[in-house]
Design an enzyme around this catalytic site. Structure first.
Site, mmCIF file in Angstrom:
data_model
loop_
_atom_site.group_PDB
_atom_site.id
_atom_site.type_symbol
_atom_site.label_atom_id
_atom_site.label_comp_id
_atom_site.label_asym_id
_atom_site.label_seq_id
_atom_site.Cartn_x
_atom_site.Cartn_y
_atom_site.Cartn_z
ATOM 1 N N VAL A 65 0.817 -1.212 0.000
ATOM 2 C CA VAL A 65 0.000 0.000 0.000
ATOM 3 C C VAL A 65 0.853 1.267 0.000
ATOM 4 C CG1 VAL A 65 -1.963 -1.106 1.124
ATOM 5 C CG2 VAL A 65 -0.243 0.071 2.529
ATOM 6 N N SER A 142 -6.749 3.574 15.632
ATOM 7 C CA SER A 142 -6.278 3.064 16.909
ATOM 8 C C SER A 142 -6.627 4.068 17.996
ATOM 9 C CB SER A 142 -4.750 2.864 16.871
ATOM 10 O OG SER A 142 -4.241 2.575 18.163
ATOM 11 N N TYR A 155 3.851 6.605 15.376
ATOM 12 C CA TYR A 155 2.574 5.877 15.275
ATOM 13 C C TYR A 155 1.418 6.750 15.743
ATOM 14 C CZ TYR A 155 -0.744 2.000 15.822
ATOM 15 O OH TYR A 155 -1.839 1.159 15.738
#
Length: 257
Positions: A65, A142, A155
């Site tokens: 991706v 998340s 992240y």
């Protein structure tokens, strides 16, 4: 389960070789969809496809991706082969630990390349097909994008960006018939999280913070993804659903009483 909400539908799931992705592939397959399971490792994809419920139509396809040409070609191949695309699940993600001070530029770019660029590339390629099918996108975020963690600066930043990218796409494409929503899991029992499950002290800390006092199973996240992709959620657009056992219900203060 007798209900088959996705008969005749075509679904692409990125990061479909393990964890939440593999559980999502299995869930859509069980409900009648043709599921194109996308990832970088053929063996993982084939293993996950073999573990899908009997009778599932799962097609493993290798693509990255983070490589725009790779994922764009894959989406084009899916449209040509099946004549439609109804659901895109942007699940592929990676994480590199570190603070801003200690991360290098390569690690920062690695996380953003998969977690944000990959969502952008896949969504951009899929939108014309989704518009024709009046389909939808479900992004897998998340709780780390809804709030921060110690030592996960890249992240946290990428998943935080995913929140507002979801919002932007919901605004831009909802009127075109393409709904865009996101799920936000907390600790989930996957191979990526395995080191956490090997430490009883860390697990106990999670239990103290999660009201349901356990981690999620991948299938429990997949169930919510399938709901958002189904006609049951036909007027749900721009929603962010924490799948976290109640973690985000807390103010963050410790238990006092």
């Amino acid at each position: 389960m007798s209900e088959r909400r996705f008969d005749g539908k075509v679904v692409v799931v990125t990061g479909g070789g393990s964890g939440i992705g593999a559980a999502t592939v299995a869930r859509f397959g069980r409900e009648g969809a043709t599921v194109v399971s996308v990832g970088r490792t053929a063996e993982k994809l084939k293993r996950a496809a073999a573990e899908a419920p009997a009778g599932s139509a799962v097609v493993p396809r290798v693509a990255d991706v983070a490589d725009e040409s790779s994922i764009t070609a894959l989406i084009a191949d899916v449209a040509e082969a099946y004549g439609r695309l109804d659901v895109l699940v942007n699940n592929a993600a990676t994480a590199v630990p570190g603070t801003v001070e200690h991360l290098d530029a390569a690690a920062w770019r690695q996380v953003f390349a998969t977690d944000i660029d990959g969502v952008f590339f896949a969504s951009k390629a899929a939108l014309p097909q989704l518009r024709r099918a009046r389909g939808c996108i479900v992004n897998v975020g998340s709780v780390s994008g809804l709030g921060a963690d110690w030592g996960l600066a890249a992240y946290n930043s990428a998943k935080g960006a995913l929140v507002n990218l979801t919002n932007a796409m919901a605004l831009d494409h909802g009127g075109e018939g393409v709904r865009v929503n996101a799920v936000h899991p907390s600790l989930t029992r996957t191979s990526v999280a395995e080191p956490i499950f090997q430490s009883e002290a860390v697990l106990d800390a999670f239990r103290q913070r999660i009201p349901m006092q356990r981690a999620a199973e991948p299938a429990e996240v997949a169930d919510v993804i399938a709901f958002l992709a189904s006609s049951d959620a036909r007027f749900v657009n721009g929603a962010h659903i924490p799948v976290d056992g109640g973690l985000s219900a807390s103010s963050g203060q410790p238990r006092m009483f």
